[in-house]
Design a protein around this motif. Structure first.
Motif, short mmCIF file in Angstrom:
data_model
loop_
_atom_site.label_atom_id
_atom_site.label_comp_id
_atom_site.label_asym_id
_atom_site.label_seq_id
_atom_site.Cartn_x
_atom_site.Cartn_y
_atom_site.Cartn_z
N ALA A 1 0.79 -1.07 -0.19
CA ALA A 1 -0.03 -0.03 0.09
C ALA A 1 1.01 1.34 -0.05
CB ALA A 1 -0.92 0.12 1.18
N GLU A 2 1.85 1.31 0.72
CA GLU A 2 2.99 2.44 0.87
C GLU A 2 3.60 2.59 -0.67
OE1 GLU A 2 3.08 4.75 3.27
OE2 GLU A 2 1.48 3.56 4.03
N ARG A 3 4.17 1.33 -0.87
CA ARG A 3 4.67 1.74 -2.39
C ARG A 3 3.77 1.98 -3.36
NH1 ARG A 3 6.26 -0.76 -7.15
NH2 ARG A 3 8.51 -1.03 -7.49
N PHE A 4 2.35 1.82 -3.39
CA PHE A 4 1.52 2.31 -4.31
C PHE A 4 1.36 3.79 -4.19
CE2 PHE A 4 0.75 -2.22 -5.66
CZ PHE A 4 0.61 -2.13 -7.13
N LYS A 5 1.46 4.25 -2.85
CA LYS A 5 1.22 5.48 -2.80
C LYS A 5 2.32 6.42 -3.20
CE LYS A 5 -1.17 5.26 1.73
NZ LYS A 5 -0.82 5.32 3.23
N CYS A 6 3.59 5.85 -3.34
CA CYS A 6 4.70 6.58 -3.81
C CYS A 6 4.54 6.41 -5.59
CB CYS A 6 5.92 5.96 -3.51
SG CYS A 6 6.41 5.99 -2.01
N THR A 7 4.12 5.30 -6.05
CA THR A 7 4.12 5.19 -7.33
C THR A 7 3.02 5.99 -7.89
OG1 THR A 7 2.68 3.15 -7.27
CG2 THR A 7 5.17 2.95 -7.23
N GLN A 8 1.72 5.96 -7.18
CA GLN A 8 0.71 7.16 -7.69
C GLN A 8 1.43 8.41 -7.83
OE1 GLN A 8 -1.89 4.91 -8.71
NE2 GLN A 8 -3.13 6.55 -8.30
N GLN A 9 2.31 9.02 -6.89
CA GLN A 9 2.68 10.28 -6.96
C GLN A 9 3.49 10.37 -8.15
OE1 GLN A 9 3.83 12.14 -3.24
NE2 GLN A 9 2.99 10.20 -2.24
N VAL A 10 4.37 9.47 -8.51
CA VAL A 10 5.08 9.41 -9.56
C VAL A 10 4.28 9.36 -10.98
CG1 VAL A 10 6.82 7.96 -10.93
CG2 VAL A 10 7.24 7.97 -8.37
N GLY A 11 3.35 8.65 -11.18
CA GLY A 11 2.19 8.86 -12.04
C GLY A 11 1.72 10.16 -12.34
N VAL A 12 1.57 10.98 -11.35
CA VAL A 12 1.20 12.24 -11.36
C VAL A 12 2.21 12.86 -11.79
CG1 VAL A 12 0.20 14.28 -10.14
CG2 VAL A 12 -0.68 12.02 -9.83
N LEU A 13 3.46 12.91 -11.36
CA LEU A 13 4.56 13.85 -11.81
C LEU A 13 4.63 13.50 -13.26
CD1 LEU A 13 7.25 13.58 -9.01
CD2 LEU A 13 6.09 15.62 -10.07
N LYS A 14 4.90 12.23 -13.80
CA LYS A 14 5.16 11.73 -15.27
C LYS A 14 3.95 12.56 -16.01
CE LYS A 14 7.42 7.43 -14.89
NZ LYS A 14 7.38 6.07 -14.92
N ALA A 15 2.75 12.38 -15.65
CA ALA A 15 1.71 12.75 -16.49
C ALA A 15 1.86 14.38 -16.77
CB ALA A 15 0.16 12.49 -15.86
N GLU A 16 2.06 15.09 -15.45
CA GLU A 16 2.43 16.47 -15.64
C GLU A 16 3.29 16.89 -16.60
OE1 GLU A 16 0.80 17.79 -10.99
OE2 GLU A 16 3.03 17.69 -11.44
N HIS A 17 4.40 15.95 -16.87
CA HIS A 17 5.67 16.44 -17.57
C HIS A 17 5.65 15.55 -18.82
CE1 HIS A 17 7.30 19.03 -14.39
NE2 HIS A 17 6.61 18.12 -13.45
N GLN A 18 4.70 15.08 -19.11
CA GLN A 18 4.28 14.26 -20.40
C GLN A 18 5.63 13.29 -20.58
OE1 GLN A 18 4.15 18.08 -20.99
NE2 GLN A 18 2.05 17.71 -20.46
N LEU A 19 5.79 12.46 -19.50
CA LEU A 19 6.76 11.51 -19.58
C LEU A 19 5.91 10.04 -19.71
CD1 LEU A 19 8.99 12.41 -16.56
CD2 LEU A 19 9.68 12.46 -19.00
N PRO A 20 6.49 9.20 -20.30
CA PRO A 20 5.85 7.72 -20.41
C PRO A 20 5.53 7.02 -19.24
CG PRO A 20 8.18 7.64 -21.29
CD PRO A 20 7.81 9.21 -20.91
N PRO A 21 4.40 6.26 -19.35
CA PRO A 21 3.96 5.76 -17.84
C PRO A 21 5.19 4.51 -17.55
CG PRO A 21 2.37 5.89 -19.40
CD PRO A 21 3.45 6.11 -20.32
N ALA A 22 5.78 3.91 -18.47
CA ALA A 22 6.84 3.02 -18.20
C ALA A 22 8.43 3.42 -18.29
CB ALA A 22 6.78 1.42 -19.16
N ASP A 23 9.16 2.97 -17.71
CA ASP A 23 10.53 3.46 -17.78
C ASP A 23 11.51 2.00 -17.85
OD1 ASP A 23 13.24 4.32 -17.58
OD2 ASP A 23 12.91 5.69 -16.19
#
Ligand code: ISJ
Length: 94
Positions: free
Chosen positions: A24-46
């Motif tokens: 659950a904690e890991r998904f909280k972090c990855t959700q925030q990464v997802g928001v950052l990526k979307a804001e900066h037009q970065l691809p979902p996968a790395d």
């Protein structure tokens, strides 16, 4: 035998609870990464980051006497779900 089985199952239940909380904690972090990526037009996968994580996790698994192939499968399973979340976040911001 019964008492031993109960003791072991109690520990298994505690470990399962810890796994759920850690995920659950890991998904909280990855959700925030997802928001950052979307804001900066970065691809979902790395894929390059994933390759580094898998190599690291396989080494950790080996030193912990856990099957590295299992550790890799588990991480890939989790990452696939994260990428799905990131795609959903990106779709919502387009
Ligand atoms: C979380 C990220 O996004 C994706 C998910 C990852 C993960 O769950 O660890 C790793 C790399 C990316 O494919 C990231 O880029 O850090």
């Amino acid at each position: 035998m019964r008492a031993e089985l109960t003791r072991l199952r109690d520990s298994i239940d505690n470990i399962d609870a810890a796994v759920v909380h850690m995920l659950a904690e890991r998904f909280k972090c990855t959700q925030q990464v997802g928001v950052l990526k979307a804001e900066h037009q970065l691809p979902p996968a790395d894929p390059a980051r994933e390759a580094r994580q898998i190599a690291r996790l396989r080494e950790l698994a080996e030193s912990a006497k856990l099957d590295p192939a299992f550790a890799e499968k588990l991480l890939n399973f989790i990452i696939a779900e994260v990428i799905r979340h990131h795609e959903t976040i990106a779709d919502g911001t387009r």
